[in-house]
Design a protein around this motif. Sequence first.
Motif, PDB file in Angstrom:
ATOM      1  N   LEU A  32      16.197  53.620 -27.809  1.00 21.02           N
ATOM      2  CA  LEU A  32      15.748  53.949 -29.163  1.00 21.02           C
ATOM      3  C   LEU A  32      16.751  54.877 -29.843  1.00 21.02           C
ATOM      4  O   LEU A  32      17.185  55.872 -29.263  1.00 21.02           O
ATOM      5  CB  LEU A  32      14.386  54.635 -29.127  1.00 21.02           C
ATOM      6  CG  LEU A  32      13.142  53.749 -29.033  1.00 21.02           C
ATOM      7  CD1 LEU A  32      11.892  54.640 -29.025  1.00 21.02           C
ATOM      8  CD2 LEU A  32      13.073  52.754 -30.177  1.00 21.02           C
ATOM      9  N   ALA A  33      17.103  54.521 -31.068  1.00 25.82           N
ATOM     10  CA  ALA A  33      17.924  55.404 -31.897  1.00 25.82           C
ATOM     11  C   ALA A  33      17.104  56.019 -33.016  1.00 25.82           C
ATOM     12  O   ALA A  33      17.504  57.030 -33.598  1.00 25.82           O
ATOM     13  CB  ALA A  33      19.097  54.628 -32.491  1.00 25.82           C
ATOM     14  N   HIS A  34      15.946  55.418 -33.319  1.00 26.04           N
ATOM     15  CA  HIS A  34      15.071  55.887 -34.383  1.00 26.04           C
ATOM     16  C   HIS A  34      13.625  55.656 -33.959  1.00 26.04           C
ATOM     17  O   HIS A  34      13.332  54.791 -33.126  1.00 26.04           O
ATOM     18  CB  HIS A  34      15.330  55.133 -35.701  1.00 26.04           C
ATOM     19  CG  HIS A  34      16.756  55.147 -36.148  1.00 26.04           C
ATOM     20  ND1 HIS A  34      17.304  56.196 -36.846  1.00 26.04           N
ATOM     21  CD2 HIS A  34      17.752  54.232 -35.981  1.00 26.04           C
ATOM     22  CE1 HIS A  34      18.578  55.933 -37.097  1.00 26.04           C
ATOM     23  NE2 HIS A  34      18.874  54.759 -36.585  1.00 26.04           N
ATOM     24  N   GLU A  35      12.739  56.396 -34.539  1.00 23.32           N
ATOM     25  CA  GLU A  35      11.318  56.175 -34.301  1.00 23.32           C
ATOM     26  C   GLU A  35      10.935  54.795 -34.823  1.00 23.32           C
ATOM     27  O   GLU A  35      11.325  54.412 -35.936  1.00 23.32           O
ATOM     28  CB  GLU A  35      10.501  57.249 -35.016  1.00 23.32           C
ATOM     29  CG  GLU A  35       9.002  57.085 -34.842  1.00 23.32           C
ATOM     30  CD  GLU A  35       8.222  58.100 -35.654  1.00 23.32           C
ATOM     31  OE1 GLU A  35       6.985  57.957 -35.757  1.00 23.32           O
ATOM     32  OE2 GLU A  35       8.858  59.023 -36.203  1.00 23.32           O
ATOM     33  N   PRO A  36      10.192  54.005 -34.057  1.00 24.31           N
ATOM     34  CA  PRO A  36       9.804  52.677 -34.534  1.00 24.31           C
ATOM     35  C   PRO A  36       9.110  52.740 -35.891  1.00 24.31           C
ATOM     36  O   PRO A  36       8.198  53.550 -36.102  1.00 24.31           O
ATOM     37  CB  PRO A  36       8.847  52.186 -33.442  1.00 24.31           C
ATOM     38  CG  PRO A  36       9.323  52.868 -32.194  1.00 24.31           C
ATOM     39  CD  PRO A  36       9.770  54.234 -32.664  1.00 24.31           C
ATOM     40  N   GLY A  78      13.848  50.392 -34.413  1.00 22.23           N
ATOM     41  CA  GLY A  78      14.481  51.632 -33.984  1.00 22.23           C
ATOM     42  C   GLY A  78      15.431  51.462 -32.821  1.00 22.23           C
ATOM     43  O   GLY A  78      16.080  52.435 -32.403  1.00 22.23           O
ATOM     44  N   LEU A  79      15.561  50.249 -32.272  1.00 20.75           N
ATOM     45  CA  LEU A  79      16.490  50.030 -31.165  1.00 20.75           C
ATOM     46  C   LEU A  79      17.929  50.231 -31.632  1.00 20.75           C
ATOM     47  O   LEU A  79      18.317  49.780 -32.710  1.00 20.75           O
ATOM     48  CB  LEU A  79      16.333  48.611 -30.613  1.00 20.75           C
ATOM     49  CG  LEU A  79      15.024  48.311 -29.869  1.00 20.75           C
ATOM     50  CD1 LEU A  79      14.950  46.829 -29.529  1.00 20.75           C
ATOM     51  CD2 LEU A  79      14.900  49.152 -28.600  1.00 20.75           C
ATOM     52  N   ALA A  80      18.721  50.898 -30.819  1.00 21.06           N
ATOM     53  CA  ALA A  80      20.122  51.133 -31.153  1.00 21.06           C
ATOM     54  C   ALA A  80      20.832  49.799 -31.329  1.00 21.06           C
ATOM     55  O   ALA A  80      20.645  48.875 -30.531  1.00 21.06           O
ATOM     56  CB  ALA A  80      20.787  51.951 -30.052  1.00 21.06           C
ATOM     57  N   THR A 100       8.485  51.427 -20.857  1.00 21.80           N
ATOM     58  CA  THR A 100       7.448  52.404 -20.497  1.00 21.80           C
ATOM     59  C   THR A 100       7.650  53.708 -21.247  1.00 21.80           C
ATOM     60  O   THR A 100       6.952  54.690 -20.992  1.00 21.80           O
ATOM     61  CB  THR A 100       7.480  52.676 -18.982  1.00 21.80           C
ATOM     62  OG1 THR A 100       8.788  53.115 -18.607  1.00 21.80           O
ATOM     63  CG2 THR A 100       7.123  51.414 -18.209  1.00 21.80           C
ATOM     64  N   ASP A 101       8.614  53.710 -22.182  1.00 18.37           N
ATOM     65  CA  ASP A 101       8.872  54.897 -22.999  1.00 18.37           C
ATOM     66  C   ASP A 101       8.444  54.607 -24.437  1.00 18.37           C
ATOM     67  O   ASP A 101       7.550  53.788 -24.664  1.00 18.37           O
ATOM     68  CB  ASP A 101      10.354  55.277 -22.917  1.00 18.37           C
ATOM     69  CG  ASP A 101      11.277  54.098 -23.222  1.00 18.37           C
ATOM     70  OD1 ASP A 101      10.794  53.081 -23.755  1.00 18.37           O
ATOM     71  OD2 ASP A 101      12.488  54.191 -22.937  1.00 18.37           O
ATOM     72  N   GLY A 102       9.080  55.253 -25.402  1.00 19.49           N
ATOM     73  CA  GLY A 102       8.709  55.079 -26.798  1.00 19.49           C
ATOM     74  C   GLY A 102       8.875  53.670 -27.320  1.00 19.49           C
ATOM     75  O   GLY A 102       8.268  53.299 -28.334  1.00 19.49           O
ATOM     76  N   ARG A 103       9.666  52.856 -26.624  1.00 13.85           N
ATOM     77  CA  ARG A 103       9.851  51.474 -27.058  1.00 13.85           C
ATOM     78  C   ARG A 103       8.572  50.654 -26.930  1.00 13.85           C
ATOM     79  O   ARG A 103       8.428  49.606 -27.581  1.00 13.85           O
ATOM     80  CB  ARG A 103      10.983  50.823 -26.267  1.00 13.85           C
ATOM     81  CG  ARG A 103      12.350  51.433 -26.522  1.00 13.85           C
ATOM     82  CD  ARG A 103      13.421  50.881 -25.605  1.00 13.85           C
ATOM     83  NE  ARG A 103      13.157  51.206 -24.213  1.00 13.85           N
ATOM     84  CZ  ARG A 103      13.947  50.856 -23.201  1.00 13.85           C
ATOM     85  NH1 ARG A 103      15.056  50.166 -23.434  1.00 13.85           N
ATOM     86  NH2 ARG A 103      13.645  51.198 -21.960  1.00 13.85           N
ATOM     87  N   SER A 107      17.273  42.304 -33.051  1.00 14.01           N
ATOM     88  CA  SER A 107      15.826  42.383 -33.251  1.00 14.01           C
ATOM     89  C   SER A 107      15.200  40.997 -33.338  1.00 14.01           C
ATOM     90  O   SER A 107      14.153  40.724 -32.735  1.00 14.01           O
ATOM     91  CB  SER A 107      15.504  43.174 -34.518  1.00 14.01           C
ATOM     92  OG  SER A 107      15.745  44.550 -34.330  1.00 14.01           O
ATOM     93  N   THR A 108      15.838  40.093 -34.095  1.00 18.15           N
ATOM     94  CA  THR A 108      15.274  38.759 -34.270  1.00 18.15           C
ATOM     95  C   THR A 108      15.383  37.950 -32.988  1.00 18.15           C
ATOM     96  O   THR A 108      14.473  37.183 -32.649  1.00 18.15           O
ATOM     97  CB  THR A 108      15.983  38.024 -35.416  1.00 18.15           C
ATOM     98  OG1 THR A 108      16.062  38.883 -36.549  1.00 18.15           O
ATOM     99  CG2 THR A 108      15.217  36.779 -35.808  1.00 18.15           C
TER     100      THR A 108
END
Length: 442
Positions: A262-266, A230-232, A213-216, A276-277
């Motif tokens: 999140l560690a980075h903007e998607p 961008g996921l850590a 429900t956030d930036g993810r 990720s995969t």
Amino acid sequence: MPRARTIVLAAAATLAVGVTAAYWYERPMLLTGTGYAAHNACAVTEVAGRDDAAADLPANPLVPVLRTSFADGEASTTILGVLAKQQAWATPGYGCTLASERPKGLPEPTAVDANLYTDLPLTPGDDAAVTQALAYGFGDDLGGDERAALGTRGVVVLKDGELVAERYADGFGPETPQLGWSMTKSVTNLLVGRLVQAGEVSLDDDHLVETWTDGRADITVRQLMQMTSGLAWDETYDLGTPITQMLYGEGDMGAYVASQELAHEPGAYLQYSSGSTTLLCDVVTQGRGGADAPRAQVFAPLGLSSAVMEVDAAGTPVCSSYMWATPRDWATVGQFVLQDGVWDGERLLPEGWVAESTVPVDTEIEEGSDGYASGWWANTRPDGSVVDPELPADAYSASGHDGQKVIVVPSEGLVIARLGFTPEADDNRVLAMAEQVIAALG
């Protein structure tokens, strides 16, 4: 005397506390070791049909103290028979799963008929230069120890769709499945492409996980496939890192990856991430076949009769790491993409899918990720410079741990699959071997 006894007891208690604390501190790494060994023993025996599982354990200080047993489709590994127990369970069609109990509720696996390469007789090849190239790839010029460290176990060469040469190490053959490790990610690209072709999935789908429900929530299917979510993440195989925790400490690997912040903007940063995969597979297979999706969508249409995609305890295919197949079936994957996603005259991937999937990601990238595309590795960077000068610029590849490689060279109509076990050698020789094969057949 009572005072001396008290001192001894206190010292013993302190030592016990220290030993216990040390064990719990090291337990994640110990579980990684026992988990790796249990899964390996189960899969090498049940999937590959071999009886030498210990040959696939990389050098590690834990190896001498590992104790592994295998019976009735269950492998169990401990430290010295007591500590850090891990179990792996075999399920027909789905390989081996690391879990505390046998997996339940997996769907009936889709039957897979063999493809045109499966039953061909062994094809050593009749071109002397190609034979010499494969000899180099197997280290015939090396001493015994160096050749063992090189560890080449199977090479298959397809030229214009024909099987022109192959070779196998002792104990291996055309029928022996081998683990592709991260080459599995390239097959995941094909799975996603099949679902896109069917209208089930779009690369721009977002809001992929209900709890995001956030930036993810802005993360898309495309970004998971390109590792720009961008996921850590930390792909280092070390104490308590996400990759080792995912593979050896989590029953629901997709949920674990989805829990990362999140560690980075998607879309802004490429960070190599098996997580990720794995999450991508969790997202796209839910309600679309689950554990059976790779078999139904990819293995059956291509006739990859030896292929097995292993699953986690939640029934999610481990699409980052755990596909087994014979070198011929791995080469078939390369031939399929060389044919632009057409097989037996039928288009199975969207037109242009392969071309788009082999374009290198153009964003800030993590060191060592030159040429990463969408589950495949391009041989060029976004600026057009060549990554591996041994290969033509238009080459692309699937690449996995321990020297696994499927190289596709469209300009030469060529596919080269190399499988092996190369945890220590500095150079697995696959690029130099491929260069020699290209020169011989070009």
